[in-house]
Design a protein around this motif. Structure first.
Motif, PDB file in Angstrom:
ATOM      1  N   LEU A 114      -0.823   4.645  -9.035  1.00  0.00           N
ATOM      2  CA  LEU A 114      -1.786   3.904  -8.191  1.00  0.00           C
ATOM      3  C   LEU A 114      -2.588   3.009  -9.187  1.00  0.00           C
ATOM      4  O   LEU A 114      -2.755   1.721  -8.980  1.00  0.00           O
ATOM      5  N   VAL A 117      -5.714  -2.382   1.629  1.00  0.00           N
ATOM      6  CA  VAL A 117      -4.959  -3.567   1.010  1.00  0.00           C
ATOM      7  C   VAL A 117      -4.802  -4.638   2.061  1.00  0.00           C
ATOM      8  O   VAL A 117      -4.880  -5.809   1.977  1.00  0.00           O
ATOM      9  N   ALA A 175      -5.407   5.544   2.313  1.00  0.00           N
ATOM     10  CA  ALA A 175      -6.659   4.868   2.171  1.00  0.00           C
ATOM     11  C   ALA A 175      -6.767   3.730   3.163  1.00  0.00           C
ATOM     12  O   ALA A 175      -6.248   2.646   2.913  1.00  0.00           O
ATOM     13  N   SER A 176      -7.386   4.082   4.354  1.00  0.00           N
ATOM     14  CA  SER A 176      -7.316   3.281   5.534  1.00  0.00           C
ATOM     15  C   SER A 176      -8.622   3.088   6.051  1.00  0.00           C
ATOM     16  O   SER A 176      -9.546   3.962   5.661  1.00  0.00           O
ATOM     17  N   GLY A 215       1.242   4.209  -3.280  1.00  0.00           N
ATOM     18  CA  GLY A 215       0.537   5.381  -2.843  1.00  0.00           C
ATOM     19  C   GLY A 215      -1.014   5.398  -2.195  1.00  0.00           C
ATOM     20  O   GLY A 215      -1.574   6.048  -2.294  1.00  0.00           O
ATOM     21  N   MET A 216      -1.298   4.137  -1.525  1.00  0.00           N
ATOM     22  CA  MET A 216      -2.454   3.949  -1.138  1.00  0.00           C
ATOM     23  C   MET A 216      -2.442   3.756   0.481  1.00  0.00           C
ATOM     24  O   MET A 216      -3.376   3.194   1.234  1.00  0.00           O
ATOM     25  N   ALA A 236       0.776  -0.967  -0.032  1.00  0.00           N
ATOM     26  CA  ALA A 236      -0.085   0.054  -0.183  1.00  0.00           C
ATOM     27  C   ALA A 236       0.778   1.365  -0.019  1.00  0.00           C
ATOM     28  O   ALA A 236       0.465   2.257  -0.740  1.00  0.00           O
ATOM     29  N   ALA A 294      -4.609  -0.256   6.388  1.00  0.00           N
ATOM     30  CA  ALA A 294      -4.684   0.109   4.949  1.00  0.00           C
ATOM     31  C   ALA A 294      -5.791  -0.694   4.427  1.00  0.00           C
ATOM     32  O   ALA A 294      -5.904  -2.148   5.084  1.00  0.00           O
ATOM     33  N   MET A 342      -2.345  -1.219  -8.649  1.00  0.00           N
ATOM     34  CA  MET A 342      -3.433  -2.005  -8.494  1.00  0.00           C
ATOM     35  C   MET A 342      -3.292  -3.110  -9.626  1.00  0.00           C
ATOM     36  O   MET A 342      -3.752  -4.255  -9.321  1.00  0.00           O
TER      37      MET A 342
END
Length: 258
Positions: free
Chosen positions: A222, A126, A112-113, A108-109, A104, A124, A226
């Motif tokens: 990103l 992921v 996103a949590s 760059g994720m 993650a 995260a 993915m």
């Protein structure tokens, strides 16, 4: 009229109570069953049911007085043994959580949590996906049945009052490094692919300074991350089988149930 002595009552109490403490400690700390998604009352009922089933096949247990110092020590020993078994299984799941955190950050994720309903902490997305995936694989491959088998055998290999598990505490601490190493190996190909992408963006920036790398680099990294993560999931089953086999084998060695 039936008359019962204190020794008989103590034996009957020990026959049921001591295994109950060990089984309950395992269910309260092991993955899936020990999460907040499963109410504590359900876990207690499951511990009672498992104890009732396994008690007839257990070796003779020592007598003890529940309110004596020795009784408290024996109960504490069972709780510690069960907790060590549960935490050793948690390391298998945490390896996949670490892998999700690493990938993650690379794609760059990390921002996103979400709140993990199992543990009540922010992780995260992921990592949450990896946790759900490994939970499904653990149940589908009957990992929980192996745990209950080892737990039952532990009453023979680790009898009540033996204190044989003390020698394995340092081994449990040493497995923390295994969690980080296993998580890194899971996503090492993905990290290498994302590194190549970042190097390519660096070359593009040097070749064309007028190109705004921040406007296209982040969304492109990103999207490609993915895609790489989706492709990398093709080998997740083989990685899980290797790590799960190693974790369950170490659990058997920890319980000396070979």
């Amino acid at each position: 009229m039936l008359e019962l002595t204190d020794a008989q009552i103590g034996t009957w109490v020990a026959t049921f109570m001591l295994p109950l403490f060990r089984v309950t400690a395992v269910l309260m700390t092991m993955p899936i069953f020990g999460t907040k998604m499963l109410p504590a009352r359900i876990r207690l009922y499951a511990a009672l049911a498992i104890t009732v089933v396994i008690v007839p096949g257990l070796p003779p247990l020592p007598e003890f007085e529940p309110l004596s110092l020795r009784g408290f020590l024996l109960c504490g020993e069972q709780v510690i043994i069960g907790a060590v078994f549960g935490f050793s299984l948690q390391m298998l799941f945490q390896a996949f959580v670490v892998a999700g955190q690493i990938i993650a950050v690379q794609m760059g994720m990390a921002f996103a949590s979400m709140v993990d309903p199992a543990n009540g902490v922010n992780v995260a997305v992921v990592s949450q996906f990896m946790t759900m995936l490994v939970s499904i694989l653990f149940l589908l491959m009957n990992g929980h049945l192996v745990v209950f088998e080892v737990l039952t055998e532990s009453f023979t290999t680790l009898p009540v009052g033996s204190g044989l598990l003390v020698n394995h505490f340092w081994e449990l601490a040493g497995r923390l490094g295994w969690v980080l190493g296993a998580g890194l190996l899971l996503v090492l190909p993905m990290i290498a692919a994302l590194l190549v992408i970042n190097v390519a963006f660096g070359v593009m920036t040097r070749a064309a300074p007028q190109l705004n790398i921040f406007s296209i680099g982040f969304p492109l990294t990103l999207v490609l991350g993915m895609a790489i993560f989706w492709v990398g999931l093709a080998d997740i089953l083989s990685h899980y089988q290797a790590l799960a086999s190693e974790a369950l084998q170490w659990l058997r060695e920890l319980a000396r149930a070979r």
